[in-house]
Design an enzyme around this catalytic site. Structure first.
Site, short mmCIF file in Angstrom:
data_model
loop_
_atom_site.label_atom_id
_atom_site.label_comp_id
_atom_site.label_asym_id
_atom_site.label_seq_id
_atom_site.Cartn_x
_atom_site.Cartn_y
_atom_site.Cartn_z
N TRP A 1 -24.79 17.91 3.14
CA TRP A 1 -23.37 18.24 3.38
C TRP A 1 -22.45 17.39 2.49
O TRP A 1 -21.37 17.82 2.12
CB TRP A 1 -23.08 18.01 4.87
CG TRP A 1 -21.73 18.45 5.36
CD1 TRP A 1 -20.81 17.67 5.98
CD2 TRP A 1 -21.17 19.76 5.33
NE1 TRP A 1 -19.70 18.40 6.31
CE2 TRP A 1 -19.90 19.70 5.93
CE3 TRP A 1 -21.62 21.00 4.84
CZ2 TRP A 1 -19.06 20.81 6.06
CZ3 TRP A 1 -20.78 22.12 4.96
CH2 TRP A 1 -19.53 22.01 5.57
N HIS B 1 -27.10 11.04 7.42
CA HIS B 1 -25.71 10.63 7.20
C HIS B 1 -25.36 9.47 8.13
O HIS B 1 -25.18 9.67 9.33
CB HIS B 1 -24.85 11.86 7.52
CG HIS B 1 -23.41 11.70 7.25
ND1 HIS B 1 -22.88 11.63 5.98
CD2 HIS B 1 -22.35 11.61 8.10
CE1 HIS B 1 -21.57 11.51 6.06
NE2 HIS B 1 -21.22 11.48 7.33
N LYS C 1 -14.23 8.10 1.81
CA LYS C 1 -13.20 8.78 1.00
C LYS C 1 -11.98 7.86 0.94
O LYS C 1 -11.36 7.65 -0.10
CB LYS C 1 -12.80 10.12 1.64
CG LYS C 1 -13.96 11.07 1.98
CD LYS C 1 -13.45 12.34 2.65
CE LYS C 1 -14.45 13.02 3.60
NZ LYS C 1 -15.65 13.58 3.07
N SER D 1 -18.39 7.88 4.97
CA SER D 1 -18.00 9.27 5.19
C SER D 1 -16.49 9.45 5.00
O SER D 1 -15.98 9.12 3.94
CB SER D 1 -18.48 9.69 6.58
OG SER D 1 -18.59 11.08 6.64
C1 GTR Z 1 -17.56 15.75 8.64
C2 GTR Z 1 -16.77 16.11 7.41
C3 GTR Z 1 -17.16 15.21 6.27
C4 GTR Z 1 -17.30 13.76 6.67
C5 GTR Z 1 -17.80 13.57 8.09
C6 GTR Z 1 -17.57 12.16 8.66
O1 GTR Z 1 -17.30 16.60 9.70
O2 GTR Z 1 -17.04 17.45 7.09
O3 GTR Z 1 -16.26 15.37 5.19
O4 GTR Z 1 -16.13 13.07 6.46
O5 GTR Z 1 -17.23 14.44 8.98
O6 GTR Z 1 -16.53 11.53 8.45
O7 GTR Z 1 -18.46 11.72 9.37
#
Ligand code: GTR
Length: 396
Positions: A322, A372, A235, A231
């Protein structure tokens, strides 16, 4: 509220769910070509890629997306604070190492947790997780175990496994993200430079200090180190791997917007939403592209391409709209032309494969059934991929 609006609301909260967008709603877009210079000329050979086009793309990401990180500090020191040669019931050696960066009069310390297998040939290849979740996921005592960092399973496959807390390097908050390593280089009270580094770049800078340590530890095969993040950590692993070519495999798990997902698709999280909610992750210039993604001089497939010729892996989850799983796949796919140019295998498929069928060229991709998350199933695909590239036998 319509069902769709409700579904989007749930997705925003990060709760697992099925896809909420329709592909026909994705705007038409043209991706910038990794093999065409900004001036319009084609990149004709590997030399031109390495000497000119790759630096041009790297520079564009620094300027417009992640910001410019400094080079290494004046010096880095490592102090072993804990060592247990009989960890994991004798299967592994645990080292907890304080990594201190010294810059002028200032210093900053964060901790690395490292397990190396006791009955594998040394030095061993290593997986480093940039941990964006709580420290209980990487418990050095192993009293708590988490599928997010299944350390015993990694050790069993003959790999060393390491982790650090990204928030120890730069706090994950717009209020104080400059109080970690950044204060060694910048005045936290001064206004940010438009292309000054954000937290994602700082976390990658931390991974580079870990690599500095790996290069000093005889138990670890530093030239065979995989950098992995999930996540926001995914990145950061992509950008960290682009900035530090010493990482020989780079893996992004469910990295989404600002990670592997194509920004121009505007599926799931958008540039404006991520900049609003997490203004500290990227450089200030990135905000110029809020709802103007098509004006970005680059897109995220070119971030993946920056890893060429090194193996790179992008992974998605079916219920993670998402993060735009198809957009993540497309970034891995469209990075392929750069891989081919330098004589490496692009993704061996041209359509998103079904769950449970990973596609492993020098570019790798899989989509896992579920939400996720980073799970043991993902880890085993990554270890299979590393086995292939490090020419190790895949365990049954
Ligand atoms: C969310 C964000 C994502 C992702 C995520 C995470 O709120 O919108 O870009 O990075 O967090 O890191 O779990």
């Amino acid at each position: 509220m319509s069902i769709k609006a409700l579904a989007i609301g749930i997705a925003v909260l990060g709760v697992c769910m099925t896809p909420v967008h329709a592909e026909e709603d994705v705007p038409e877009y043209t991706l910038p070509d990794p093999l065409v210079f900004e001036g319009g000329e084609r990149v004709l050979d590997a030399r031109a890629w390495f000497d000119q086009r790759r630096p041009e793309i790297l520079e564009a990401f620094r300027e417009h997306v992640y910001g410019r990180r400094p080079g290494p500090p004046d010096s880095v020191e490592f102090e072993s604070v804990e060592e247990d040669p009989e960890a994991m019931e004798g299967e592994a050696t645990l080292k907890q190492v304080d990594i201190t960066s010294i810059q002028g009069e200032d210093e900053h310390t964060f901790e690395l947790i490292l397990f190396t297998p006791n009955d594998a040939p040394t030095p061993t290849p290593v997986f480093l997780l940039m941990n964006n979740r709580g420290p209980e996921n990487t418990d050095p005592t192993r009293e708590e175990k988490s599928g997010f960092w299944p350390a015993e399973e990694v050790i069993e496959r003959g790999y060393a496994v390491a982790a650090f807390q990204v928030s120890d390097v730069a706090p994950d908050s717009a209020d104080n993200f400059r109080e970690g390593v950044m204060r060694l280089f910048d005045d936290p009270d001064a206004e940010r430079e438009p292309d000054g580094w954000g937290a994602l770049a700082a976390w990658g800078w931390g991974a580079s200090r870990v690599m500095d340590y790996f290069e000093t530890d005889d138990a670890v095969d530093a030239p065979q180190a995989a950098l992995l993040g999930h996540s926001r950590g995914g990145k950061a692993s992509l950008w960290g791997g682009a900035e530090d070519e010493r990482y020989s495999i780079v893996i992004s798990n469910n990295s989404g917007c600002g990670g592997a997902a194509i920004s121009r698709r505007r599926v799931g999280e958008r540039v404006s939403q991520i900049n609003d909610r997490f203004p500290h992750w990227f450089c200030v210039n990135f905000r110029e592209y809020n709802d103007r993604e098509r004006f970005l001089p680059i897109d995220q497939h070119q971030l993946v391409a920056l890893m060429a010729p090194r193996p790179v892996y992008v992974a998605s989850a079916t219920e993670d709209d998402w993060a735009d799983p198809l957009g993540e796949f497309k970034a891995a796919y469209h990075a392929g032309t750069a891989y081919e140019l330098v004589g490496e295998e692009p993704l061996p498929v041209d359509e998103q494969p079904p769950p449970g069928e990973p596609a492993h060229g020098t570019v790798g991709y899989h989509i896992r059934e579920g939400s996720h998350n980073l799970t043991p199933e993902d880890w085993h695909h990554y270890m299979d991929f590393a086995d292939k590239h490090f020419e190790r036998e895949t365990s049954p």
